[in-house]
Scaffold this active site. Structure first.
Site, PDB file in Angstrom:
ATOM      1  CG  HIS A  39      22.332   0.668  13.335  1.00 24.15           C
ATOM      2  ND1 HIS A  39      22.436   0.548  11.976  1.00 24.15           N
ATOM      3  CD2 HIS A  39      22.387   2.002  13.610  1.00 24.15           C
ATOM      4  CE1 HIS A  39      22.530   1.754  11.440  1.00 24.15           C
ATOM      5  NE2 HIS A  39      22.518   2.662  12.421  1.00 24.15           N
ATOM      6  N   PRO A  57      36.519  -7.517   5.882  1.00 29.74           N
ATOM      7  CG  PRO A  57      36.358  -5.617   4.560  1.00 29.74           C
ATOM      8  CD  PRO A  57      37.090  -6.903   4.692  1.00 29.74           C
ATOM      9  CE1 TYR A 115      26.157  -5.976  12.541  1.00 35.51           C
ATOM     10  CE2 TYR A 115      27.238  -7.339  10.892  1.00 35.51           C
ATOM     11  CZ  TYR A 115      26.818  -6.102  11.329  1.00 35.51           C
ATOM     12  OH  TYR A 115      27.059  -4.973  10.577  1.00 35.51           O
ATOM     13  CE  LYS A 162      31.708 -10.077  14.569  1.00 35.24           C
ATOM     14  NZ  LYS A 162      30.892  -9.430  15.605  1.00 35.24           N
ATOM     15  CE1 TYR A 201      26.239  -6.022   7.156  1.00 36.22           C
ATOM     16  CE2 TYR A 201      28.263  -6.713   6.083  1.00 36.22           C
ATOM     17  CZ  TYR A 201      27.612  -6.135   7.145  1.00 36.22           C
ATOM     18  OH  TYR A 201      28.332  -5.664   8.214  1.00 36.22           O
TER      19      TYR A 201
END
Ligand code: APR
Ligand code: PHB
Length: 394
Positions: free
Chosen positions: A72, A293, A385, A297, A201
């Protein structure tokens, strides 16, 4: 019985550590309280940082991850119905993440351990580390009605948040840092095509939501729920209706729903224990720290602990560098707190918690809008990220 490293817990941390040590000729035995099927039945996240991917390849267990995992290049954050893409690859000079379920990587690690004829005792009871401050620690356990003693040089406590390892350290020798969030994540797994090819998100007045996936035919969705919500309060129909309310309209319009094949509520917690070691006992993964979550991580901070302990033990057995042992916790914790901070920040930015004041609500909304509207802000999100670099161990 005797081994070089006794590993407590056959989750991702314990299995990955065992495979890496084996590759270095360091003998290890894993003691696990439940069955292999029970371990594989746990549905967890599936976003792997480059560091984790590299360790799986170094352990020689990356074939299926490399063939079935999805690379991704970016993900989205939707605010007030507006979708914002974080271009991971463009903002980090080419770094990406791999989406590959924890269940699958755990299965790969289990299969590799079996193929290399290493010893794993499942469904053992009353595991207890002993003489951690001595030169010859050992672990006792019960299996099949008999008591056993496993002598070793070192003990790796990879037995998760509720395990015995951390609880075996005297309370006055550790400090625990914790933040409990007033809510949880209701997760649903379904054999339906993902609503979006990349993760989304979502910050919404009604609460946080996340659209994730396991493959192009299997989706994973999450809804923020209240601290008193129970799984029986949420049938599939209610879940899908609520998810549609929180999705940006263009995604809601194309959401494909279906029966859940798994549904569960996980609490949101930040937790760190310091130090992560006691004599010859070394804590790693969820045994030492927990993150909400939101930043993906959990697995990745476990991986950097595995890297640090595996590297230290390789230098201890290979070069006699025992002075490195006392550095383990300090090396791990520097990166762990980076992961804790990012996960805490993403959680505060994207969730609506009852306890948050109206003023702080406005501050959080202003802060995430600032980050998303600024190249520097997006870069800060992107580089965390994909994962900050591992520390050198020398
Ligand atoms: N004796 C033996 N085994 C134990 C004991 C015990 N007393 N207590 C727990 N275990 C086992 C559990 O059954 C589990 O299989 O230890 C294992 C710990 O695995 P995880 O909880 O998955 O922790 P870890 O391997 O560190 O992986 C971290 O898993 O929970 C997710 O979000 C987390 O992705 C992260 C990853
Ligand atoms: C998941 O796919 O389960 C997942 C992905 C990203 C997260 C959390 C969970 O931040």
């Amino acid at each position: 019985m005797k081994t070089q490293v006794a590993i407590i817990g056959a989750g991702p941390s314990g299995l990955l550590l065992g495979q890496l040590l084996h590759k270095q000729g360091i003998e290890n035995v894993i003691l696990e309280k439940v069955s292999p099927d029970y371990v594989l039945g746990r549905i967890r996240a599936g976003v792997l940082e480059q560091g984790f991917v590299d360790l799986m390849r170094e352990a020689g267990v990356a074939e299926r991850m490399d063939s079935e995992g999805e690379i991704h290049d970016g993900f989205e954050i939707a605010l007030n119905g507006v979708r914002n893409r974080i271009d991971l690859k463009g903002l980090t000079g080419g770094n990406t993440v791999i989406v590959y379920g924890q269940t699958e990587l755990t299965r790969d690690l289990m299969d590799a351990r079996t193929k290399t004829n290493q010893t794993t005792h499942y469904q053992v009871n009353d595991v207890q580390p002993h003489d951690m401050l001595e030169e010859h620690p050992y672990v006792t356990y019960e299996s099949g009605g008999k008591q056993y003693k496993l002598e070793c040089d070192y003990i790796a406590g990879s037995d998760g948040f509720h395990g015995v390892s951390r609880k075996s350290i005297p309370k006055d020798c550790i400090t625990e840092y914790e933040r409990l969030y007033p809510g949880g994540w209701l997760g649903l797994l379904s054999d339906t095509p993902p609503v979006n090819p990349e993760l989304v998100y979502i910050r919404h007045e009604r609460g946080f939501a996340l659209c994730s996936l396991r493959s192009q035919t299997r989706s994973r969705y999450y809804l923020q729920v209240g601290k008193n919500d129970k799984i029986e309060d949420w049938n599939d129909e209610r879940f899908w209706e609520e998810l549609k309310r929180r999705l940006p309209k263009d995604l809601a319009d194309k959401l494909i729903t279906g029966p859940s094949i798994e549904k569960s509520i996980a609490p949101m917690r930040s937790f760190v224990v310091d130090p992560m070691q006691y004599g010859r006992l070394f804590l790693l993964g969820d045994a030492a720290h927990i993150v909400p979550p939101t930043g993906a991580k959990g697995l990745n901070t476990a991986a950097s602990d595995v890297y640090t302990l595996y590297t230290i033990l390789t230098k201890v057995y290979g070069q006699g560098k025992t002075e490195l042992l006392k550095e383990y916790s300090k090396i791990c914790l520097r990166r762990i707190w980076d992961g804790e901070r990012f996960s805490w920040w993403m959680s505060n930015m994207l969730h609506k918690f009852e306890e948050t004041s109206a003023f702080n609500e406005k501050i959080y909304n202003s802060e995430i809008e600032y980050y998303l509207n600024s190249d520097a802000g997006r870069r800060v999100i992107a580089e965390q990220y994909v994962g900050l670099p591992y520390d050198n161990v020398e």
